[in-house]
Design a protein around this motif. Structure first.
Motif, PDB file in Angstrom:
ATOM      1  N   ALA A 246       0.834  -1.197   0.000  1.00 24.19           N
ATOM      2  CA  ALA A 246       0.000   0.000   0.000  1.00 24.19           C
ATOM      3  C   ALA A 246       0.872   1.251   0.000  1.00 24.19           C
ATOM      4  N   ARG A 247       1.934   1.218   0.824  1.00 19.05           N
ATOM      5  CA  ARG A 247       2.746   2.421   1.006  1.00 19.05           C
ATOM      6  C   ARG A 247       3.624   2.685  -0.218  1.00 19.05           C
ATOM      7  N   ILE A 248       4.229   1.630  -0.781  1.00 20.76           N
ATOM      8  CA  ILE A 248       5.225   1.841  -1.835  1.00 20.76           C
ATOM      9  C   ILE A 248       4.599   1.811  -3.220  1.00 20.76           C
ATOM     10  N   ILE A 249       3.617   0.941  -3.421  1.00 20.15           N
ATOM     11  CA  ILE A 249       3.105   0.743  -4.780  1.00 20.15           C
ATOM     12  C   ILE A 249       1.762   1.441  -4.995  1.00 20.15           C
ATOM     13  N   VAL A 250       0.784   1.155  -4.133  1.00 17.03           N
ATOM     14  CA  VAL A 250      -0.586   1.558  -4.448  1.00 17.03           C
ATOM     15  C   VAL A 250      -0.851   3.021  -4.123  1.00 17.03           C
ATOM     16  N   LEU A 251      -0.537   3.451  -2.891  1.00  7.25           N
ATOM     17  CA  LEU A 251      -0.909   4.805  -2.494  1.00  7.25           C
ATOM     18  C   LEU A 251      -0.274   5.901  -3.354  1.00  7.25           C
ATOM     19  N   PRO A 252       1.020   5.808  -3.706  1.00  8.45           N
ATOM     20  CA  PRO A 252       1.586   6.882  -4.531  1.00  8.45           C
ATOM     21  C   PRO A 252       0.845   7.049  -5.853  1.00  8.45           C
ATOM     22  N   GLN A 253       0.448   5.923  -6.455  1.00 10.15           N
ATOM     23  CA  GLN A 253      -0.314   6.019  -7.695  1.00 10.15           C
ATOM     24  C   GLN A 253      -1.731   6.488  -7.425  1.00 10.15           C
ATOM     25  N   ALA A 254      -2.287   6.020  -6.295  1.00 10.87           N
ATOM     26  CA  ALA A 254      -3.662   6.398  -5.966  1.00 10.87           C
ATOM     27  C   ALA A 254      -3.771   7.898  -5.765  1.00 10.87           C
ATOM     28  N   PHE A 255      -2.764   8.499  -5.093  1.00 10.90           N
ATOM     29  CA  PHE A 255      -2.785   9.949  -4.869  1.00 10.90           C
ATOM     30  C   PHE A 255      -2.780  10.692  -6.196  1.00 10.90           C
ATOM     31  N   ARG A 256      -1.951  10.215  -7.131  1.00  8.85           N
ATOM     32  CA  ARG A 256      -1.894  10.895  -8.425  1.00  8.85           C
ATOM     33  C   ARG A 256      -3.213  10.776  -9.156  1.00  8.85           C
ATOM     34  N   GLY A 257      -3.885   9.647  -8.974  1.00 12.62           N
ATOM     35  CA  GLY A 257      -5.181   9.486  -9.627  1.00 12.62           C
ATOM     36  C   GLY A 257      -6.300  10.215  -8.906  1.00 12.62           C
ATOM     37  N   ALA A 258      -6.045  10.589  -7.648  1.00 14.21           N
ATOM     38  CA  ALA A 258      -7.123  11.169  -6.833  1.00 14.21           C
ATOM     39  C   ALA A 258      -7.064  12.691  -6.768  1.00 14.21           C
ATOM     40  N   ILE A 259      -6.165  13.288  -7.585  1.00 15.13           N
ATOM     41  CA  ILE A 259      -5.977  14.736  -7.432  1.00 15.13           C
ATOM     42  C   ILE A 259      -7.248  15.530  -7.727  1.00 15.13           C
ATOM     43  N   ALA A 260      -7.976  15.124  -8.772  1.00 20.03           N
ATOM     44  CA  ALA A 260      -9.184  15.882  -9.108  1.00 20.03           C
ATOM     45  C   ALA A 260     -10.212  15.850  -7.973  1.00 20.03           C
ATOM     46  N   PRO A 261     -10.605  14.666  -7.470  1.00 20.51           N
ATOM     47  CA  PRO A 261     -11.546  14.674  -6.349  1.00 20.51           C
ATOM     48  C   PRO A 261     -10.974  15.325  -5.089  1.00 20.51           C
ATOM     49  N   LEU A 262      -9.654  15.186  -4.871  1.00 20.60           N
ATOM     50  CA  LEU A 262      -9.059  15.865  -3.716  1.00 20.60           C
ATOM     51  C   LEU A 262      -9.171  17.377  -3.872  1.00 20.60           C
TER      52      LEU A 262
ATOM     53  N   ILE B 241     -11.023  29.864  -8.020  1.00 22.45           N
ATOM     54  CA  ILE B 241     -10.644  29.600  -9.418  1.00 22.45           C
ATOM     55  C   ILE B 241      -9.218  29.041  -9.535  1.00 22.45           C
ATOM     56  N   PRO B 242      -8.211  29.629  -8.852  1.00 22.19           N
ATOM     57  CA  PRO B 242      -6.861  29.052  -8.982  1.00 22.19           C
ATOM     58  C   PRO B 242      -6.786  27.602  -8.497  1.00 22.19           C
ATOM     59  N   ILE B 243      -7.535  27.273  -7.422  1.00 18.18           N
ATOM     60  CA  ILE B 243      -7.496  25.894  -6.934  1.00 18.18           C
ATOM     61  C   ILE B 243      -8.030  24.952  -8.002  1.00 18.18           C
ATOM     62  N   GLY B 244      -9.163  25.356  -8.614  1.00 17.56           N
ATOM     63  CA  GLY B 244      -9.756  24.522  -9.654  1.00 17.56           C
ATOM     64  C   GLY B 244      -8.802  24.339 -10.824  1.00 17.56           C
ATOM     65  N   LEU B 245      -8.210  25.463 -11.268  1.00 17.72           N
ATOM     66  CA  LEU B 245      -7.283  25.389 -12.407  1.00 17.72           C
ATOM     67  C   LEU B 245      -6.069  24.545 -12.049  1.00 17.72           C
ATOM     68  N   ALA B 246      -5.530  24.771 -10.837  1.00 16.24           N
ATOM     69  CA  ALA B 246      -4.314  24.049 -10.435  1.00 16.24           C
ATOM     70  C   ALA B 246      -4.570  22.554 -10.346  1.00 16.24           C
ATOM     71  N   THR B 247      -5.719  22.162  -9.765  1.00 23.51           N
ATOM     72  CA  THR B 247      -5.938  20.718  -9.632  1.00 23.51           C
ATOM     73  C   THR B 247      -6.202  20.077 -10.997  1.00 23.51           C
ATOM     74  N   THR B 248      -6.898  20.813 -11.885  1.00 21.26           N
ATOM     75  CA  THR B 248      -7.114  20.253 -13.225  1.00 21.26           C
ATOM     76  C   THR B 248      -5.771  20.058 -13.921  1.00 21.26           C
ATOM     77  N   TRP B 249      -4.906  21.090 -13.840  1.00 19.61           N
ATOM     78  CA  TRP B 249      -3.590  21.023 -14.473  1.00 19.61           C
ATOM     79  C   TRP B 249      -2.757  19.890 -13.873  1.00 19.61           C
ATOM     80  N   LEU B 250      -2.759  19.858 -12.514  1.00 24.90           N
ATOM     81  CA  LEU B 250      -1.969  18.828 -11.829  1.00 24.90           C
ATOM     82  C   LEU B 250      -2.464  17.421 -12.151  1.00 24.90           C
ATOM     83  N   SER B 251      -3.801  17.273 -12.171  1.00 26.00           N
ATOM     84  CA  SER B 251      -4.317  15.918 -12.379  1.00 26.00           C
ATOM     85  C   SER B 251      -3.999  15.448 -13.797  1.00 26.00           C
TER      86      SER B 251
END
Lengths: 225, 297
Positions: free
Chosen positions: A138-154, A208-218
């Motif tokens: 969970a710590r090494i494999i799954v969560l790091p990828q999960a965080f990257r996939g979860a940026i929009a809902p976060l 607005i910046p939060i929305g733009l930043a998370t869209t860009w980041l995700s």
């Protein structure tokens, strides 16, 4: 219009927004930590932890934040005399942070779980194949990828958290925007529209910046598959 | 992905270890609960008298039930209004007239960014001071209108994305039948989008119900406010709020369950995906990336 600027100048509007920003930052940190722990509990092999995590999420998600805030101040502070700080104002601020963090942790947990869903099964299988136990996988494999996939809902949760920081009014934080705006328009209802739009546009500018930043980041951080 | 992919099916030793850990986990969870109860009883909060006044029939008759009624009344008006608002502005955002599209988009995006509480505070003064005499119950109207504006703009996005998630063939078929684009939207796309978004509207009701508790801060006597008033008389905020919270949770759990059932039942009825969203309370209700909801504006 000059009269309106006098009204504006006699209240600390920027300071009020600063209080909300601080509430948001601390609340978000707390929610992120607590939410990650809850998410790990919910995907863990231990039934008891799964149930505890699910119970927390379902109970908190269905309780109005206003109830949580009122509960913290009226019940925890007044009745149980739990104090988080000697300073009167800081005490309420910390209760508001606690309420915001505890409430949004449930949504962070679900966002991370939705991120876990974006991780292909093969990744988890590979982690098991090289002999990683659950927590390491969970710590090494799954969560790091999960965080990257979860940026929009976060990001959506963060935006909600920023807007919900106005509910700190229910925890007696009288220096945040909704309380200050309430005072202002109750004293000067003749400038009602101007005052409301000042605060409303303040939130639009923050969000607005939060929305733009998370869209860009995700988009940027999405794991290409 | 099912959670079980993260760990192997345990063998005999693993199963034994898991049973032990499970028991330990249960003990920890129960231990926390027990500790809370011990602290509460240490503070005298478990005294029967405090709980008796909180669940007394008269407390229900004069506080919880009228409060619940006010909460449900506001939620009912707000939901109906929000659906109407959402359909109007959702169609506005799909309009082929640039001016209508822009005005609708601007309004929807603005209303989604402003905290509901700010709107309530503003509308309460607007109806109570500026429009005094025109509007009878300013707190109630402020709660309802603020909820309509916010949730309506969320539903407008649902309408837009619902139409957007329909296969292109639906619109092409309409046009090839000789319908205008407006007629296609109204008679072919919109009905499907509406059915597809029904589950999301029901789960949006959870948000409406939770947000109605903000009415407490402008003096609307909904459930939370009634519980507070009851508590100030009985000196038992912990107990009264506990009852109110249970009522909110039960109501919302039932609504979420209905939404899930609806989503499953309707999923085969439309060409688009039925949208499911999880409410987050005065905030963004439906994740912009939820199935069937395209990234908003």
């Amino acid at each position: 219009m000059a009269g309106f600027f006098d009204v504006l100048a006699s209240y600390d509007v920027l300071g009020a927004f600063w209080v909300n920003v601080q509430l948001t930052v601390w609340g978000a940190l707390l929610a992120l930590v607590l939410g990650t722990v809850l998410a790990v509990m919910r995907i863990s092999p231990l039934l008891s932890l799964q149930w505890a995590g699910a119970a927390y999420v379902n109970i908190v998600r269905n309780t109005p934040l206003t109830v949580i805030m009122t509960f913290l101040v009226l019940a925890v502070w007044t009745q149980l005399s739990v104090t988080l700080s000697r300073d009167f104002t800081t005490n309420f601020f910390l209760f508001a942070v606690l309420g915001l963090g505890a409430y949004h942790a449930a949504f962070v947990c679900e966002a991370i779980r939705s991120g876990v869903n974006t991780v292909p099964v093969g990744q988890a299988e590979a982690a098991r194949a090289i002999g990683l136990p659950f927590l390491s996988a969970a710590r090494i494999i799954v969560l790091p990828q999960a965080f990257r996939g979860a940026i929009a809902p976060l990001g959506n949760t963060l935006i909600a958290l920023l807007k919900n920081s106005t509910v700190a009014a229910a925890a007696s934080v009288s220096t945040e925007t909704s309380s200050v705006m309430k005072t202002m328009i109750e004293i000067r209802p003749d400038y009602l529209w101007e005052i409301f739009f000042t605060f409303a546009i303040g939130f639009v500018i923050l969000i607005i910046p939060i929305g733009l930043a998370t869209t860009w980041l995700s988009n940027r951080l999405a794991v290409r598959r | 992905m099912s959670a079980s992919v993260l760990f192997d099916a345990p063998g005999p030793r693993g199963r034994r270890r898991m049973a032990i850990s499970n028991a330990l986990g249960a003990v920890v969870v129960l231990g926390i609960l027990a500790w809370v109860l011990v602290v509460l009883s240490g503070k005298g909060q478990l005294a029967a008298g405090l709980w008796r006044t909180a669940v007394d029939p008269r407390a229900w008759q004069y506080y919880y039930l009228p409060g619940l009624q006010n909460t449900l009344r506001a939620a009912a008006f707000a939901t109906v209004g929000a659906v109407v608002f959402g359909i109007l502005f959702g169609m506005g955002r799909l309009s082929h007239l640039r001016a209508i599209r822009w005005v609708s988009s601007l309004l929807v995006e603005f209303l989604r960014a402003v905290p509901v509480l700010l709107m309530m505070v503003f509308l309460n003064i607007l109806f109570g001071v500026t429009l005094r005499g025109v509007v009878a119950d300013s707190a109630f109207t402020a709660v309802v209108v603020a909820l309509i504006l916010y949730n309506g703009s969320v539903i407008a996005e649902l309408v837009r994305s619902g139409v957007g998630s329909l296969p292109r063939g639906q619109a092409e078929a309409g046009v090839s039948l000789g319908l205008t684009r407006g007629q296609t939207l109204r008679s072919i796309q919109l009905p499907q989008a509406l059915i597809a978004m029904l589950p999301a509207v029901v789960s949006q009701l959870v948000v409406v119900l939770k947000d109605s508790a903000l009415g407490q801060l402008i003096g609307y006597k909904e459930l939370l406010r009634s519980a507070q008033i009851l508590a100030s008389g009985g000196g038992n905020p912990l107990q009264a709020l506990f009852v109110a919270a249970i009522l909110f949770i039960l109501l919302n759990v039932v609504l979420s369950w209905v939404a899930r059932r609806l989503a499953r039942r309707l999923s085969s009825r439309t060409s688009g995906k039925t949208a499911t969203g999880s409410g987050i309370g005065p905030g963004i209700a439906v994740p912009r990336t939820a199935p069937g909801v395209t990234a908003g504006g």
